[in-house]
Design an enzyme around this catalytic site. Sequence first.
Site, PDB file in Angstrom:
ATOM      1  N   GLY A  52      -3.999  20.471 -53.534  1.00  0.00           N
ATOM      2  CA  GLY A  52      -2.872  19.878 -52.788  1.00  0.00           C
ATOM      3  C   GLY A  52      -3.385  18.888 -51.757  1.00  0.00           C
ATOM      4  O   GLY A  52      -4.404  19.124 -51.121  1.00  0.00           O
ATOM      5  N   ASP A 111      -3.257  25.177 -45.393  1.00  0.00           N
ATOM      6  CA  ASP A 111      -3.130  26.638 -45.269  1.00  0.00           C
ATOM      7  C   ASP A 111      -4.206  27.272 -44.386  1.00  0.00           C
ATOM      8  O   ASP A 111      -4.065  28.438 -43.984  1.00  0.00           O
ATOM      9  CB  ASP A 111      -3.186  27.295 -46.649  1.00  0.00           C
ATOM     10  CG  ASP A 111      -1.995  26.930 -47.522  1.00  0.00           C
ATOM     11  OD1 ASP A 111      -1.037  26.352 -46.988  1.00  0.00           O
ATOM     12  OD2 ASP A 111      -2.033  27.223 -48.730  1.00  0.00           O
TER      13      ASP A 111
END
Length: 355
Positions: free
Chosen positions: A11, A129
């Site tokens: 990502g 994250d």
Amino acid sequence: MKKIGVLTGGGDCPGLNAAIRAVVRRAIDGYGFDVVGFKRGWSGPIDGLVEPLTKLAVSGILPKGGTILGTSRTNPAKIEDGYLKIRDNLKKFGLDALIAIGGNDTLGVAANMFIKYDFPIVCVPKTIDNDVVGTDYTIGFDTAVKIATEAIDNLHTTAESHDRVMVIEVMGRHAGWIAALSGMAGGADLILVPEKPFDIEEVCAILKKRHERRGKTFSIVVVAEGAVSKDNSIKGTSDKMDVAFDHPILGGISVALSKEIEKRTGYETRYVILGHIQRGGAPTPTDRILATRLGLKAVDLVANNEFGKMVGTVGGNIVSVDVRDIAELDKHGNYIGKTKTLDMNFYKESEVFFG
Ligand code: F6P
């Protein structure tokens, strides 16, 4: 003179371009290396998608979000002879080393390339994250926390005007870093993270106490997409899979959660799924600085022939760790980055403000 390659995988996140720029500038100006960029993550070396990276090519990209190289969730283990293709193409292009900028999936592939295919690799950790082992922070995390905090600030005013509970869902498949830190910064009244399965009765009791005893007329609940109730009945939908790395595509826990809160408390409840907004836009100064320092260090490791390492930041210092310490074997015998779950001290500190 060395020739090095760089790629961004997984990502995207803000700060990738800052890291690419730092790699290119240090490589050319510091060591006189040639640099090429591989397009679209591991697809680049597999399919031979390569372009020269000059100082001109990286000029002006420092503040830009996304990645000029493009990215993908390509897993060479799922492609016939994927790893061999990467090794052969890297050799064909005359590369002496590859710098892989990525999260746990990308770093796992890099670990395989180094440990099993003996290719000189250096890794740079990125993901909003913040779930990569061996570094306190990953590139992109600070920007995501800023974006989520601003969203929580904005939701406060509308929640208060309408006497509503607002449930805001942030990213974090296995780790509640964004939820915990944006929740603390934004003054959330409750934070739910994957590391701590929740009891819906307790959730509603906390909200009721806040409204009935403290006289509050609104509440803000921050929930990570990977959070789940203890009885497994409230969770994100995962009817779609990211087949490359076998991840469920999460999203939607806030829908089920807000419905349940409204039903059990009678408080009008709305939800917001922040989604990919957290991965977009310009990186914060903190992310630009981190990405720049990690990019510089990665090239220094290449210059010193220190391969099989990941650069990181620990206690404010730029360090390097062995890829064997940040990756583990999966059930197919391939390396995958270990998940760094939330340091629960952050959660305990936030808990003081719940309700
Ligand atoms: O980059 C990691 C992550 O942000 C996860 O938190 C999230 O589940 C995932 O990406 C979604 O990514 P995509 O929609 O690009 O597959």
